[in-house]
Every structure is written in structure tokens, then in C-alpha cells.
Design a protein around this motif. Structure first.
Motif, PDB file in Angstrom:
ATOM      1  N   GLY A 279      32.551  38.095  48.745  1.00 27.10           N
ATOM      2  CA  GLY A 279      32.925  38.263  47.351  1.00 27.10           C
ATOM      3  C   GLY A 279      31.595  37.610  46.593  1.00 27.10           C
ATOM      4  O   GLY A 279      31.373  38.081  45.508  1.00 27.10           O
TER       5      GLY A 279
ATOM      6  N   ILE B 241      31.800  41.043  32.446  1.00 31.12           N
ATOM      7  CA  ILE B 241      32.477  40.212  33.281  1.00 31.12           C
ATOM      8  C   ILE B 241      34.074  40.858  33.540  1.00 31.12           C
ATOM      9  O   ILE B 241      34.526  41.192  34.766  1.00 31.12           O
ATOM     10  CB  ILE B 241      32.657  38.765  33.368  1.00 31.12           C
TER      11      ILE B 241
ATOM     12  N   LEU C 235      33.818  44.202  35.341  1.00 30.18           N
ATOM     13  CA  LEU C 235      33.637  43.930  36.724  1.00 30.18           C
ATOM     14  C   LEU C 235      34.864  43.538  37.484  1.00 30.18           C
ATOM     15  O   LEU C 235      35.166  43.931  38.574  1.00 30.18           O
ATOM     16  CB  LEU C 235      32.398  43.228  36.891  1.00 30.18           C
ATOM     17  N   SER C 236      35.445  42.559  36.719  1.00 29.65           N
ATOM     18  CA  SER C 236      36.413  41.819  37.548  1.00 29.65           C
ATOM     19  C   SER C 236      37.609  43.228  37.879  1.00 29.65           C
ATOM     20  O   SER C 236      38.199  43.030  38.672  1.00 29.65           O
ATOM     21  CB  SER C 236      37.339  40.980  36.559  1.00 29.65           C
ATOM     22  N   HIS C 237      37.889  44.061  36.736  1.00 29.39           N
ATOM     23  CA  HIS C 237      38.651  44.983  37.000  1.00 29.39           C
ATOM     24  C   HIS C 237      38.334  45.856  37.942  1.00 29.39           C
ATOM     25  O   HIS C 237      39.101  46.477  38.668  1.00 29.39           O
ATOM     26  CB  HIS C 237      39.208  45.783  35.588  1.00 29.39           C
TER      27      HIS C 237
ATOM     28  N   ALA D  54      28.732  40.179  46.587  1.00 30.72           N
ATOM     29  CA  ALA D  54      29.119  41.320  45.813  1.00 30.72           C
ATOM     30  C   ALA D  54      28.975  41.092  44.278  1.00 30.72           C
ATOM     31  O   ALA D  54      28.508  41.891  43.617  1.00 30.72           O
ATOM     32  CB  ALA D  54      30.270  41.641  46.201  1.00 30.72           C
ATOM     33  N   LYS D  55      29.512  39.814  44.266  1.00 26.73           N
ATOM     34  CA  LYS D  55      29.544  39.410  42.752  1.00 26.73           C
ATOM     35  C   LYS D  55      27.957  39.272  42.087  1.00 26.73           C
ATOM     36  O   LYS D  55      27.777  40.052  40.907  1.00 26.73           O
ATOM     37  CB  LYS D  55      30.309  37.948  42.611  1.00 26.73           C
TER      38      LYS D  55
ATOM     39  N   LEU E 157      37.644  52.773  32.380  1.00 29.04           N
ATOM     40  CA  LEU E 157      38.129  52.599  33.763  1.00 29.04           C
ATOM     41  C   LEU E 157      39.568  53.086  34.082  1.00 29.04           C
ATOM     42  O   LEU E 157      40.098  52.703  33.016  1.00 29.04           O
ATOM     43  CB  LEU E 157      38.061  50.965  33.966  1.00 29.04           C
TER      44      LEU E 157
ATOM     45  N   CYS F  52      42.570  43.551  49.033  1.00 26.18           N
ATOM     46  CA  CYS F  52      42.784  42.116  48.244  1.00 26.18           C
ATOM     47  C   CYS F  52      42.259  40.862  49.076  1.00 26.18           C
ATOM     48  O   CYS F  52      42.947  39.766  49.163  1.00 26.18           O
ATOM     49  CB  CYS F  52      44.034  41.743  47.734  1.00 26.18           C
ATOM     50  N   ASP F  53      41.075  41.150  49.992  1.00 24.50           N
ATOM     51  CA  ASP F  53      40.675  39.996  50.910  1.00 24.50           C
ATOM     52  C   ASP F  53      39.365  39.285  50.228  1.00 24.50           C
ATOM     53  O   ASP F  53      38.987  38.565  51.002  1.00 24.50           O
ATOM     54  CB  ASP F  53      40.432  40.555  52.208  1.00 24.50           C
ATOM     55  N   GLY F  54      38.949  39.514  49.086  1.00 20.41           N
ATOM     56  CA  GLY F  54      37.952  39.128  48.704  1.00 20.41           C
ATOM     57  C   GLY F  54      36.540  39.322  49.297  1.00 20.41           C
ATOM     58  O   GLY F  54      35.485  38.825  48.988  1.00 20.41           O
TER      59      GLY F  54
ATOM     60  N   TRP G 109      36.316  45.289  40.390  1.00 22.02           N
ATOM     61  CA  TRP G 109      36.664  44.639  41.678  1.00 22.02           C
ATOM     62  C   TRP G 109      38.169  44.867  42.398  1.00 22.02           C
ATOM     63  O   TRP G 109      38.711  45.091  43.121  1.00 22.02           O
ATOM     64  CB  TRP G 109      36.346  43.249  41.707  1.00 22.02           C
ATOM     65  N   GLU G 110      39.141  44.563  41.048  1.00 20.40           N
ATOM     66  CA  GLU G 110      40.594  44.971  41.368  1.00 20.40           C
ATOM     67  C   GLU G 110      40.727  45.955  41.864  1.00 20.40           C
ATOM     68  O   GLU G 110      41.598  46.458  42.893  1.00 20.40           O
ATOM     69  CB  GLU G 110      41.318  44.435  40.179  1.00 20.40           C
TER      70      GLU G 110
ATOM     71  N   ASP H 134      43.072  53.064  35.384  1.00 16.76           N
ATOM     72  CA  ASP H 134      43.859  51.797  35.776  1.00 16.76           C
ATOM     73  C   ASP H 134      44.559  51.668  37.053  1.00 16.76           C
ATOM     74  O   ASP H 134      44.719  50.384  37.736  1.00 16.76           O
ATOM     75  CB  ASP H 134      45.526  51.873  35.105  1.00 16.76           C
TER      76      ASP H 134
END
Lengths: 139, 646
Positions: free
Chosen positions: B284, B298, B301-303, B287-288, B337, B312-314, B305-306, B339
Motif C-alpha cells: 500500500g 487524496i 485517490l482514496s476512492h 502504491a500510495k 469516478l 481489500c488487502d492493502g 484505491w477503494e 461508484d
């Protein structure tokens, strides 16, 4: 029916709070805030040595005439508080328990996101969707 | 009966139409109507403003609706009743087609609501009209996008290529209404689909077909395209440019979430740069850092990533990484983006496909496996830089190191460029800065448009460079002029690194051939080796000994100036002095004129020198800043390291 779900950080500030109706939102916020005292009381009652054995699910924190407040604490002292409508008597304890489990899992997913810094407010859409579904579904 | 209200709606004519038409619809319908009208309407007894029946029929058939539906529509719109397709009838018919394509029943009521534009799967109307059958064939070929991957990959190549070719400012208006990208895609696809394809054929017939060996349709498609290419160019650029955006990665209409082959290759290369093992995953934090260079906010980017981290393992596996990268690219292009993760970006979907490019990258794999990781990535950057998109994560290190290395090359380029744009020195300076930053990026821009986006994205450590795509934000010097200039230069550079300097000098050279051919040649040729010290002393001697005859005087002067250039700046003065020399040629050579010329040359040289010195200092400044940033980040990392472990 869960009318309000809140995620409280270790330092007792809200990371995420969502109510199903907006008119009584402030009341729910206040309720959650006051419930934190009860949560702390329950946590401290366990004692320091029992941290491992402490149940994550705190159960019913306190009931009022309109609703019941349930609590759940994670190992990192992040608290989940759920306000449920008292009129829904069919809501059993283990259902609440499972709802908290789902909340916890979603919270873990949020934490796994490297762009999320612990301590930030939670803006994840997936988390929102899950919470909304929970609030809808239970009613 | 519906014909009654249909007739009533159609009767008063277009102005009094009861059905509401949006602006896009109005425009589209009027275009279609004029197309159907203009080529010799065969309305017979119909009044002038009527669409030719056969052409209308072709158009309707191109909408891929069943024949009885078309009959219904024709009836409803009132054409049968009045006997011709007037504007009102035509518009109603078009709207009914749109309704039918949206799955609504053919009723007048259904067209009262907002509908997407009718889709005509064939090529745009010119082609439809003239090559009715061929158009239908194409329509059949390309209307079934989900059936054949070959078509899609071919289209992918097209769109990918198109993106590289025409990144024009119209893209930015595209970004503003991103709420309906699918609509735009549909409109633009249909409008310019065939055109862009055929235009693209002309430009990149061979290399991209060769690249996509899986395309079975190449042969027949090529033939058909070739026939249409001539028709296409009229609105090619417009449709191409507008079409480019929505087809960011789409092979199919309405699908910007499909990853093209080139994109996939690029993503895989980027993945390799972060994590050499393709079967493993990127953590993570790595990648971040990587995605943060994209300069997206951010939360977005967070979205992303989600969306992309499905398990969901990071950590991101290769398909997850590709999906995330693709979402970033799309977001950078202005797409909102989604949903939920689009189906085409699911890891399951991407997984089998992600293995495919390994074959294409076999060369890379063998190359990379033979080297240790760090060296591999470095060499990967350097040697593969011409063929592949660059490893942006290494740009920070490389450009610092390579700044000096490429400065010499930069001089040549800058010199030639300065000559062209002395008035635009400020632009040149920033351009050169960008050039220095994007030297490695250029081959990327040649091969793939979104890589240029990555350019700007990934150069987080230093001032981001303007990718060839104009809609990208250019941090360093964001001006469209710069983009155009840059594009001009990228065009020149595309063929290789060296051409630009030789390309520019011939211009003044050519302009002067009429007066003195060979003597001019010498200064020109001398320019290239002018930077060498050895020639200058000899030339100096020649200068002194030359009698002041006309041609030789020029040589004298130009060589003198060239010497000065050598002392002061690289060869820019040569070309700048030559035009100064030129006006004097017809006149009698007098020493005063010579002096004047020399002085102007000196002045220009000094200017150029100042510019270059400024550039140098700027670059040095950049270097320092980047160093500082790096140090700061490293210290931050050290500080944060114990904290992040919860």
C-alpha cells in the motif's frame, strides 16, 4: 432499526457519524456523545489485565424511551456506537452483534486504504454504502 | 391513432414541433437532415427542404433497427402521410429512432422525454450515403462490439493511436460536461468513428496492425478504410479530437473503462518498476507514493484505491494495479469516478488478459530477468526508453543524473529552437526546461497518449512536464502555445532524437542558397561541429588571411560570427547571423556593414547566451530543489516510519 451509526476514534472524537433522518440528527449526535461515557465505563470496568479477554461487543449501553444505544469497541480503542429504534423489538442482540461485525470489517477495509490516514474522518464511499444499507435494511 | 398527434406535431414544421429537442439533438438532427438533403434530394414532387427518400432510408437502416420498426417510425413521423421527409418528419423520425434504440415503444409519447441521440452504427452520413452497403457492412462489423475481440483490439489500436496523434484543445471542453461521457461517446463515435479509423489507417497503417497480431479484421477493414479515407478528412480532425477523449481507453462505444493493449503494456511496465515479480503485489505504501505523483487529490485517490483493491488487502496485484492506474488516467482526463468498479476493470476480467502482454514483453522480461533489480530498472529506463513508456518512479533519480548528460543534446535542440523563436525566448526557456524533463518522455508520447499523462503525473519530484496531450495541466508552463510548440517538436522528435537540430538549420540554409550555396553550406555544417574547440583556431587563421571578396567575405563574416558563437554560445548565432548577413549580400560589402552585421550578431549571441545561462541556472535550481525535496521526504519517511506501525 438503526437510526444512527457513529465511529468514534480513540481520542473520543467522531470519525464518522451518520443518521438515517436529518431532523433529529443533532439529538443523535448528542446521544452518541453521552454514550461515550458509558463506553468508557464499560471498558475501564474490564480492567487492564483483561484487555485480551474483553469482548468487543459491549451490548446495550443504555436504553431510553425511544431508542437503545449499543456499543462496540475495537482493539485499537475505536468505538462503534449504534442507536437503534426501540419500537423494533424484533431486533435481537445477535443481530446487532452481526451488524457491528460488518461495521468492523468495513472499517478494516477503510484502514487498508493507504490513502487513509488513521485519525482522519472516513470519507469512503464503500463505507457509506455499507452503513446506508445497514440503516435501511434493519428497518 | 398516433398519426393524428404525429401529424399535428409535424404539421407546423420544425419550429412548431411539440416534441422538445435539446441543443445537442437539434444540432445532430439538423446535421443529419442537411446531409440527407444536400446530395441531390430525390423528393420528386417534394418541396426543396426535404430529405431524399433513399438517403433517409439508408440512414434509418444504419440505425440497425429492424425493418418493421423503421416502417412504424416512418408512419408515425408522418412522412408516409405527407409523402416526404420534411424537417419536422425527419426530426420526429430521428427521435423515434432514438427511442427505439433505447428500448422504448414506438409512440409519440415516448419521444417527449429526454432521449439519447439516435445511434447510427455505420460510418458518418457522408459515407453512409455514398457507400450505403459498405457502411452497413461496417455498421455490422462494429456495431457488435462485444462479440469480437479482434475488432476491439483493432479499435483499441486506433483509439490509442488517435489519442497520440491529435490531442487538441477541444478536449478541454469535453472535460467540462463529464456527467454524460457515454452520451458524448455515442455522439462522437458515430459521428467520427469511421473517419477517425480511416484517418488513422493512413497514419499508422502498418505499425499498429503489426503490433496487434490478433486482429483478423485488419485485412478487410484496411481495404474498406482506405476507400473511405478520402472522404473522411474533412471533419476528421474535429471528430478525432473530440472523439479522442471519450475513447480514452475504449474499444467499444460507451466504454472508457476498457483497457487497451498499449495501456495494459504500459501499466505492466510500471508495475514492474515497482515490483519486478508480476505475480506478487505492490504494498500500500509503495502504491500510495506512486499514485500520489499523479497529483490527484487524496480523496479521489482514496476512492480509486477503494475501487481497485477488490480484496481489500492493502496491496495491489497486477490486475488491481492496472485498474487503479486506469482509473487515475481516466480521472485525469476528466471522467468522473464511478461508484463501483466497472466490469472491464475487475481483476477477474483483467487477469487472463494481463498475462498476454507478457508475450509482447518477452524481450523485456528476458532482459529484465538477466539483470539485478536496481540495475535492471535503470537500464530498463535507458535502453527501453525509446520503445516503451518510461519508468516514472525513477524519473526523479534519472533526470537529476541525466540533466547534465542531456544538456549537451539540449543545446542542439535549444539552439535550433532559439533561432526559430527568438521573440519567444521566455517560452523557449520554459519549453527547454520541459524538454529536459520530458526527453525521456517523448518516445512515450509517440507511442501512447496516456503515457504523456503519466508524464505529468509521475514527475512529482520535479516540475511536471507537459505531456503531448493538451488537456493535461502543465505545471511548469501551462500554455497552449507551449503545447503546440512542444507538439511540433515532438513530431520532429518522434522519428528520433537527433533530427531536430539538423532539421532546423536547413531553413536558413535553404533561404540563402539562392545567394551563396556552398559557402552557406560551410557555416551550416560548421554549426554542428562548431562546438568543438579544434576548428576555431584554424578558422580564425582563415579569417585573417581571406581576401575580402564577396562570397568569401560572407564566409569570413559568418565564420567570424561562428567563432564568436563558439566562444559565447553554441551554434544559434550561426543561423541568427546568417539572416543578418543576407540583407547585406546584395549591397556592396563594406566594412561598416560588416561591422554592423557583426555587432548585431554579437548582440544576438549575447541574448542567446543570456537565455541559455538563465536556463542553465533554472535547471540547476531545479536540481537543487529536487535534491532538497528528496532529502526532506526521506527524513519524513524516517520520522513517520515508527508511527505508522499501529
Amino acid at each position: 432499526m438503526a437510526v444512527c451509526i457513529a465511529v468514534i476514534a480513540k481520542e473520543n472524537y467522531p470519525l464518522y457519524i451518520q443518521s438515517i433522518t436529518t431532523e433529529n440528527e443533532l439529538k443523535f449526535h448528542y446521544t452518541v456523545h453521552t454514550s461515550l461515557d458509558v463506553v468508557d465505563e464499560k471498558i475501564s470496568a474490564m480492567g487492564k489485565a483483561l484487555v485480551d479477554q474483553r469482548e468487543l461487543y459491549l451490548g446495550l449501553l443504555y436504553p431510553t424511551e425511544d431508542y437503545k444505544v449499543y456499543g462496540y469497541v475495537t482493539n485499537s480503542k475505536v468505538k462503534f456506537v449504534m442507536v437503534a429504534d426501540s419500537s423494533n423489538t424484533a431486533l435481537r442482540d445477535n443481530e446487532i452483534h452481526s451488524m457491528f461485525q460488518k461495521l468492523h470489517n468495513s472499517y478494516i477495509d477503510v484502514m487498508c486504504n493507504p490513502f487513509y490516514n488513521p485519525g482522519d474522518c472516513i470519507h469512503s464511499r464503500a463505507f457509506d454504502n455499507m452503513v446506508t444499507s445497514m440503516m435501511m435494511q434493519v428497518c | 391513432m398516433e398519426q393524428g398527434p404525429g401529424g399535428a406535431a409535424a404539421g407546423p414544421g420544425g419550429a412548431g414541433l411539440l416534441l422538445p429537442l435539446s441543443d445537442a439533438e437539434q444540432q445532430r438532427y439538423s446535421e443529419l437532415f442537411s446531409l440527407c438533403c444536400s446530395p441531390a434530394p430525390e423528393g420528386g414532387s417534394a418541396p426543396a427542404p426535404a430529405a431524399g427518400g433513399s438517403k433517409v432510408g439508408d440512414l434509418f437502416r444504419a440505425s440497425q433497427l429492424p425493418a418493421d420498426t423503421l416502417h412504424q417510425i416512418t408512419e408515425l413521423c408522418g412522412a408516409k402521410r405527407v409523402g416526404y421527409f420534411g424537417p419536422a418528419q425527419f426530426y420526429v423520425a430521428l427521435k423515434l429512432i432514438a427511442a427505439a434504440q433505447s428500448g422504448l415503444p414506438i409512440r409519440i409519447e415516448s419521444i417527449k422525454s429526454e432521449l439519447p441521440l439516435p445511434r447510427f452504427m455505420a460510418l458518418k452520413n457522408d459515407n453512409e450515403m455514398r457507400y450505403g452497403n459498405a457502411a452497413e457492412i461496417h455498421g455490422v462489423k462494429f456495431q457488435i462490439p462485444h462479440a469480437t475481440l479482434e475488432k476491439n483490439s483493432f479499435k483499441r489500436a486506433d483509439e490509442g493511436d488517435k489519442k497520440q496523434e491529435t490531442k487538441s484543445p477541444p478536449v478541454s471542453p469535453m472535460c467540462s460536461p463529464p456527467a454524460s461521457p457515454s452520451n458524448y461517446q455515442r455522439i462522437l463515435l458515430n459521428y467520427g468513428y469511421g473517419k477517425s479509423r480511416s484517418g488513422l489507417e493512413q497514419q499508422h497503417g502498418v505499425p499498429y496492425e503489426a503490433r496487434h497480431s490478433t486482429n483478423l479484421q485488419d485485412g478487410p477493414a484496411t481495404g474498406n478504410y482506405g476507400s473511405k479515407s478520402a472522404l473522411v478528412h474533412s471533419s476528421l480532425s474535429r471528430s478525432l479530437s473530440v472523439e479522442r477523449e471519450p475513447q480514452d481507453s475504449s474499444n467499444y462505444p460507451d466504454d472508457p473503462w476498457r483497457i487497451t493493449e498499449e495501456q495494459r503494456e504500459y501499466y505492466i511496465n510500471q508495475f514492474k518498476s515497482l515490483q519486478p515479480d508480476l505475480n506478487s503485489f505492490i504494498s500500500g505504501s509503495v502504491a500510495k507514493n506512486f499514485f500520489t505523483k499523479s497529483k490527484l487529490p487524496i480523496p479521489e485517490l482514496s476512492h480509486i484505491w477503494e475501487l481497485s483493491d477488490v480484496d481489500c488487502d492493502g496491496a495491489l496485484t497486477l490486475p488491481e494495479f492496472c485498474a487503479a492506474f486506469h482509473l487515475i488516467v481516466a480521472r485525469k482526463n476528466g471522467y468522473p469516478l464511478p461508484d463501483t468498479l466497472p466490469e472491464t476493470l475487475l481483476p477477474d476480467y483483467l487477469q487472463p488478459a494481463s498475462l498476454k502482454p507478457k508475450r509482447d514483453c518477452a524481450l523485456l522480461d528476458s532482459y529484465s530477468e538477466s539483470l539485478p533489480v536496481s540495475q535492471q530498472t535503470r537500464d530498463f529506463n535507458r535502453t527501453e526508453v525509446r520503445k516503451l513508456p518510461e519508468d516514472y518512479s525513477y524519473i526523479k533519480e534519472f533526470t537529476l543524473v541525466d540533466h547534465l548528460a542531456i544538456h549537451t543534446y539540449l543545446w542542439n535542440f535549444l539552439v535550433g529552437y532559439l533561432f526559430l523563436s527568438l521573440p519567444f525566448v521566455h517560452l523557449t526557456v520554459s519549453l527547454i526546461v520541459q524538454e529536459s524533463n520530458t526527453l525521456k518522455a517523448r518516445p512515450r508520447s509517440r507511442s501512447y497518449s496516456s503515457t504523456s499523462i503519466e508524464d505529468a503525473m509521475k514527475k512529482g519530484e520535479e516540475p511536471p512536464t507537459p505531456p503531448p496531450r493538451p488537456q493535461k495541466a502543465h505545471s511548469r508552463a501551462s500554455s497552449l502555445d507551449l503545447n503546440k510548440i512542444f507538439q511540433q517538436n515532438t513530431q520532429a522528435v518522434k522519428s528520433g532524437w537527433l533530427p531536430p537540430p539538423p532539421a532546423l538549420p536547413p531553413r536558413p540554409f535553404v533561404s540563402q542558397t539562392e545567394q551563396v550555396s556552398e559557402i552557406e553550406l560551410q557555416p551550416q555544417m560548421n554549426r554542428a561541429p562548431s562546438q568543438t574547440e579544434g576548428s576555431s583556431p584554424t578558422r580564425k587563421e582563415i579569417l585573417l588571411t581571406q581576401p575580402p571578396s564577396k562570397p568569401i567575405r560572407r564566409k569570413f563574416r559568418s565564420e567570424n560570427q561562428m567563432l564568436e558563437n563558439q566562444e559565447l554560445t553554441p551554434t544559434s548565432s550561426m543561423t541568427s547571423s546568417l539572416p543578418a548577413v543576407k540583407p547585406h549580400l546584395p549591397a556592396q560589402k563594406q566594412s561598416s556593414k560588416q561591422k554592423r552585421a557583426i555587432q548585431t550578431a554579437i548582440r544576438k549571441n549575447k541574448e542567446a547566451n543570456a537565455v541559455l545561462a538563465r536556463l542553465n541556472s533554472e535547471l540547476q535550481q531545479q536540481l537543487k530543489e529536487v535534491h532538497k525535496e528528496r532529502i526532506a521526504l526521506e527524513t519524513q519517511l524516517e520520522q513517520l516510519r515508527p508511527v505508522t506501525v499501529l
